[in-house]
Enzyme design. Structure first.
Site, PDB file in Angstrom:
ATOM      1  N   SER A 130     -38.510   7.311  32.544  1.00 24.77           N
ATOM      2  CA  SER A 130     -37.272   6.867  33.180  1.00 24.77           C
ATOM      3  C   SER A 130     -37.201   5.406  33.567  1.00 24.77           C
ATOM      4  O   SER A 130     -36.102   4.843  33.649  1.00 24.77           O
ATOM      5  CB  SER A 130     -37.010   7.729  34.417  1.00 24.77           C
ATOM      6  OG  SER A 130     -38.142   7.725  35.278  1.00 24.77           O
TER       7      SER A 130
ATOM      8  N   LYS B  93     -30.928   4.157  35.004  1.00 25.91           N
ATOM      9  CA  LYS B  93     -29.827   4.040  35.959  1.00 25.91           C
ATOM     10  C   LYS B  93     -28.686   3.162  35.450  1.00 25.91           C
ATOM     11  O   LYS B  93     -27.552   3.276  35.921  1.00 25.91           O
ATOM     12  CB  LYS B  93     -30.349   3.471  37.277  1.00 25.91           C
ATOM     13  CG  LYS B  93     -31.209   4.422  38.099  1.00 25.91           C
ATOM     14  CD  LYS B  93     -30.363   5.428  38.831  1.00 25.91           C
ATOM     15  CE  LYS B  93     -31.170   6.194  39.874  1.00 25.91           C
ATOM     16  NZ  LYS B  93     -30.330   7.128  40.644  1.00 25.91           N
TER      17      LYS B  93
END
Length: 331
Positions: A313, A60
């Protein structure tokens, strides 16, 4: 600069290259490592893209940096806010601290305590509101309307999509003959950005999305032909929770365009993949980071002879969640 008011088609390969230049020196070019164990198991070349090594612990950071770095000085002074299931909030807090902006991160009661603590450790204020990301968004939008802060969208913003798309550029540079990439699918910023990049370079690459079995808003929305609301449920892959917004203007259409196929995985499959990553790959990662492996296992996806990348991730897993995952594999 990308015009935030334009449709997703404005998120071009060129925009992703611009994003890479904008975030250079802040976001890390993460390693792509070959997993010997998974390559042998699936008779393929299986690579792990380690976004866990970003300074904020998850992918992110790329999108947050790209969006905040695009703001002018006066806007930065008024501060930034967002609603998050954890990793985006941590990324916004990290980027804001580096760029000199105040940050208020709004979360729901479903966000694990370790992720809240990680956000606060970066100097941001955390506000817990309601039981869903939609509830948290109400407070974030109030801060925009009443205090003049700027909303940094978790996914539905061309700048966010372009930032996440820089992962795709790195994949294609490291493995030019890539056949497939498996990506956790939630709001669609990660899959949309990577998909735009890799298929912009080689349209033959298969972009496989993976969601948890229940509460998968993007898949329900694609099935219905328009964005819909879904009830959020507790899941090991908590970073994949949350809606996509009934007024979604970017990622819904982009995912529909670039995604080749999709699989939903059970909690037990996610748990088994988390255990594999710790015991074999020696990585403690969150449930959302392992859904690609869960899909390969649970759906017996045939990747023999392929060059395949799994997007690992984020590393935001607390011990209570890990122990719950371990307990599922012991029964």
């Amino acid at each position: 600069m990308i015009n935030r008011a334009t449709p997703q088609s404005a998120v071009t390969l060129h925009d992703i290259y611009l994003a890479r230049a904008r975030i250079a020196g802040q976001a890390v070019r993460t390693p792509l490592v070959k997993s010997v164990s998974l390559s042998e198991r699936f008779e393929a070349e299986v690579y792990l893209k380690l976004e866990t090594l970003q300074p904020s612990g998850a992918f992110k950071l790329r999108g947050a940096l790209n969006a905040i770095a695009a703001l002018d000085e006066a806007t930065l002074e008024r501060g930034v806010t967002t609603a998050s299931t954890g990793n985006h909030g941590r990324a916004v807090a990290w980027a804001a601290s580096r760029l000199g902006a105040r940050a208020i991160i709004c979360v729901s009661g479903l966000v694990p305590a370790n992720k809240v603590a990680a956000i606060e450790a970066l100097g941001a204020e955390v506000r817990t509101v309601g039981r869903s990301q939609d509830d948290a968004f109400v407070e974030a939008r109030r801060l925009v309307a009443e205090e003049g802060m700027t909303l940094i969208e978790p996914f539905d913003d061309p700048l966010i999509v372009a930032g996440q798309g820089t992962i795709g550029l790195e994949l294609m540079e490291d493995v030019p003959e890539l056949d497939r990439v498996l990506i956790g699918l939630s709001g669609g910023g990660l899959l949309g950005g990577i998909g735009r990049a890799v298929r912009g370079i080689n349209p033959r690459v298969r972009v496989t999305g993976v969601s948890m079995m229940y509460g998968a808003a993007m898949i329900e929305s694609l099935a219905n032909g328009h964005p819909v609301e879904v009830e959020e449920v507790e899941t090991l892959a908590d970073s994949l929770g949350g809606g996509i917004g009934l007024d979604n203007r970017c990622t819904w259409s982009l995912v529909r365009e670039v995604m080749s196929d999709h699989h939903q995985v059970s909690e037990r499959a996610i748990a088994a993949a988390m255990v594999h990553f710790l015991e074999v790959e020696k990585m403690l990662v969150e449930g959302a980071a392992v859904v690609g492996l869960a899909a390969l296992e649970e759906h017996a996806i045939d990747i023999r002879g392929e060059k395949v990348a799994l997007i690992v991730s984020g590393n935001g897993v607390d011990m209570a969640t890990w122990q719950r995952a371990r307990g599922m594999t012991d029964t």
